[in-house]
Scaffold this active site. Structure first.
Site, PDB file in Angstrom:
ATOM      1  N   LYS A   1      24.048  35.620  36.299  1.00  0.00           N
ATOM      2  CA  LYS A   1      22.790  34.768  35.662  1.00  0.00           C
ATOM      3  C   LYS A   1      23.214  33.543  34.697  1.00  0.00           C
ATOM      4  CE  LYS A   1      19.672  38.178  36.347  1.00  0.00           C
ATOM      5  NZ  LYS A   1      19.031  39.724  35.449  1.00  0.00           N
TER       6      LYS A   1
ATOM      7  N   ARG B   1      23.173  45.574  38.491  1.00  0.00           N
ATOM      8  CA  ARG B   1      22.572  45.109  39.399  1.00  0.00           C
ATOM      9  C   ARG B   1      23.303  43.725  39.398  1.00  0.00           C
ATOM     10  NH1 ARG B   1      18.528  40.829  40.410  1.00  0.00           N
ATOM     11  NH2 ARG B   1      17.547  41.680  41.779  1.00  0.00           N
TER      12      ARG B   1
HETATM   13  C1  YH5 Z   1      17.024  42.510  36.477  1.00  0.00           C
HETATM   14  O1  YH5 Z   1      17.914  41.560  35.431  1.00  0.00           O
HETATM   15  N1  YH5 Z   1      16.702  40.581  37.543  1.00  0.00           N
HETATM   16  S1  YH5 Z   1      15.686  38.789  39.727  1.00  0.00           S
HETATM   17  C2  YH5 Z   1      18.694  33.714  38.187  1.00  0.00           C
HETATM   18  C3  YH5 Z   1      20.064  33.655  38.967  1.00  0.00           C
HETATM   19  C4  YH5 Z   1      21.598  34.217  38.738  1.00  0.00           C
HETATM   20  C5  YH5 Z   1      20.159  35.791  39.679  1.00  0.00           C
HETATM   21  C6  YH5 Z   1      22.015  31.450  39.250  1.00  0.00           C
HETATM   22  N2  YH5 Z   1      15.661  41.458  39.243  1.00  0.00           N
HETATM   23  C7  YH5 Z   1      16.482  41.862  37.328  1.00  0.00           C
HETATM   24  O2  YH5 Z   1      18.938  38.096  39.602  1.00  0.00           O
HETATM   25  N3  YH5 Z   1      15.576  43.655  37.954  1.00  0.00           N
HETATM   26  C8  YH5 Z   1      16.235  39.981  38.786  1.00  0.00           C
HETATM   27  O3  YH5 Z   1      20.985  31.936  38.590  1.00  0.00           O
HETATM   28  C9  YH5 Z   1      15.973  42.342  38.396  1.00  0.00           C
HETATM   29  N4  YH5 Z   1      16.612  44.226  36.851  1.00  0.00           N
HETATM   30  C10 YH5 Z   1      16.475  44.721  37.186  1.00  0.00           C
HETATM   31  N5  YH5 Z   1      15.930  45.399  37.029  1.00  0.00           N
HETATM   32  C11 YH5 Z   1      17.300  37.550  39.055  1.00  0.00           C
HETATM   33  C12 YH5 Z   1      18.491  37.306  39.606  1.00  0.00           C
HETATM   34  C13 YH5 Z   1      18.808  36.134  39.147  1.00  0.00           C
HETATM   35  C14 YH5 Z   1      18.324  34.992  38.214  1.00  0.00           C
END
Ligand code: YH5
Length: 263
Positions: free
Chosen positions: A208, A242
């Site tokens: 993230k 996750r």
């Molecule tokens: C979460 O924290 N996150 S989608 C931006 C990024 C990298 C990853 C490159 N769904 C969560 O994973 N569900 C997502 O920058 C989730 N908890 C739960 N329960 C976002 C994501 C991400 C966004």
């Protein structure tokens, strides 16, 4: 929990469509690397992402849920906010629901309450401030930890009122969802406050942007930071992580738990 995003940009077949077999291959790889849960989502909830309709979301996720469920000994999680997708996914064999909108969509509480009777399906309630398209535009809190905790407490009450037992609920502070880097760091530092509720905590920190900002690195270069964050979350009581990088995270957690359970 390994992340399986079923969107045309993640599993392109070369055109505008996604390939089911490429998604399945990814699921097999994550299971082989030690994922206990695979989180299958057909709508991107990244900052700035556009919404998709239920029909399109179903077309993306249902065939993958059926195959993962049939082929792999993993817990299948459906990542959705739409009640009709929750119901269809659970009917297709999904074991749990991951909802970044904490069952706030009209009808979502009712669908999850229905699945009380049939079997006790777990649900992850995540905190988000605002909507994915705009949530990173200047989020403000007085006390982010207290406000996220209070919000999740209210959602737990709403669930219980609707007939969803507390034993089914997983809590998630929602890293990156309407939060600045300072907010995310405070939530991670004080994550144990969420674990103390007695409900299991899920943390999504993998790749993230809070890591990107601290490391000044693009998403593909955030692995080592993600591992540090995963261990810090585990140490503060997170029960589910996750992640994109299953093998690396499993290895980091093996070291963490060996120390945690040492004499
Ligand atoms: C979460 O924290 N996150 S989608 C931006 C990024 C990298 C990853 C490159 N769904 C969560 O994973 N569900 C997502 O920058 C989730 N908890 C739960 N329960 C976002 C994501 C991400 C966004």
């Amino acid at each position: 929990m390994g992340i399986l995003n079923i969107t045309p940009d993640s599993f392109s077949d070369g055109g505008d469509f996604f390939s089911i077999s490429a998604a399945l291959q990814r699921a097999h790889a994550m299971a082989g690397e030690g994922a206990a849960i695979i989180d299958i989502g057909g709508e991107s909830t990244r900052p700035g992402a556009q919404a998709v309709g239920a029909e399109e979301e179903l077309r993306r996720v249902i065939p993958v849920i059926e195959k993962v469920r049939a082929e792999l000994p993993v817990i299948v999680s459906i990542d959705t906010s739409k009640p009709e997708v929750m119901r269809a996914a659970l009917d297709a064999g999904a074991h749990m629901v991951n909802d970044v909108r904490a069952l706030e969509s009209p009808g979502a509480l009712e669908v999850m309450a229905e699945f009380n009777q049939r079997e006790s399906v777990p649900v992850c309630l995540m905190h988000m401030r605002g909507e994915p398209r705009t949530m990173q535009q200047n989020p403000v809190y007085t006390d982010v930890v207290a406000e996220v905790r209070d919000y999740l407490g209210e959602r737990v009450s709403a669930c219980e009122h609707a007939g969803i037992a507390r034993e089914r609920i997983i809590l998630d502070p929602g890293f990156g969802f309407g939060k600045t880097i300072a907010h995310n760091l405070a939530l991670l530092k004080h994550l144990a406050q969420f674990s103390r509720s007695g409900m299991p905590v899920l943390a999504g920190l993998s790749r993230k942007s809070m890591l990107g900002e601290l490391l000044d690195a693009p998403p593909q270069h955030r692995l080592y930071g993600s591992l540090a964050a995963a261990v810090l979350a585990a140490e503060r009581g997170a029960r589910i992580l996750r992640v994109h990088d299953v093998r690396a995270t499993v290895e980091a957690l093996k070291i963490y738990s060996a120390v945690e359970y040492a004499n």
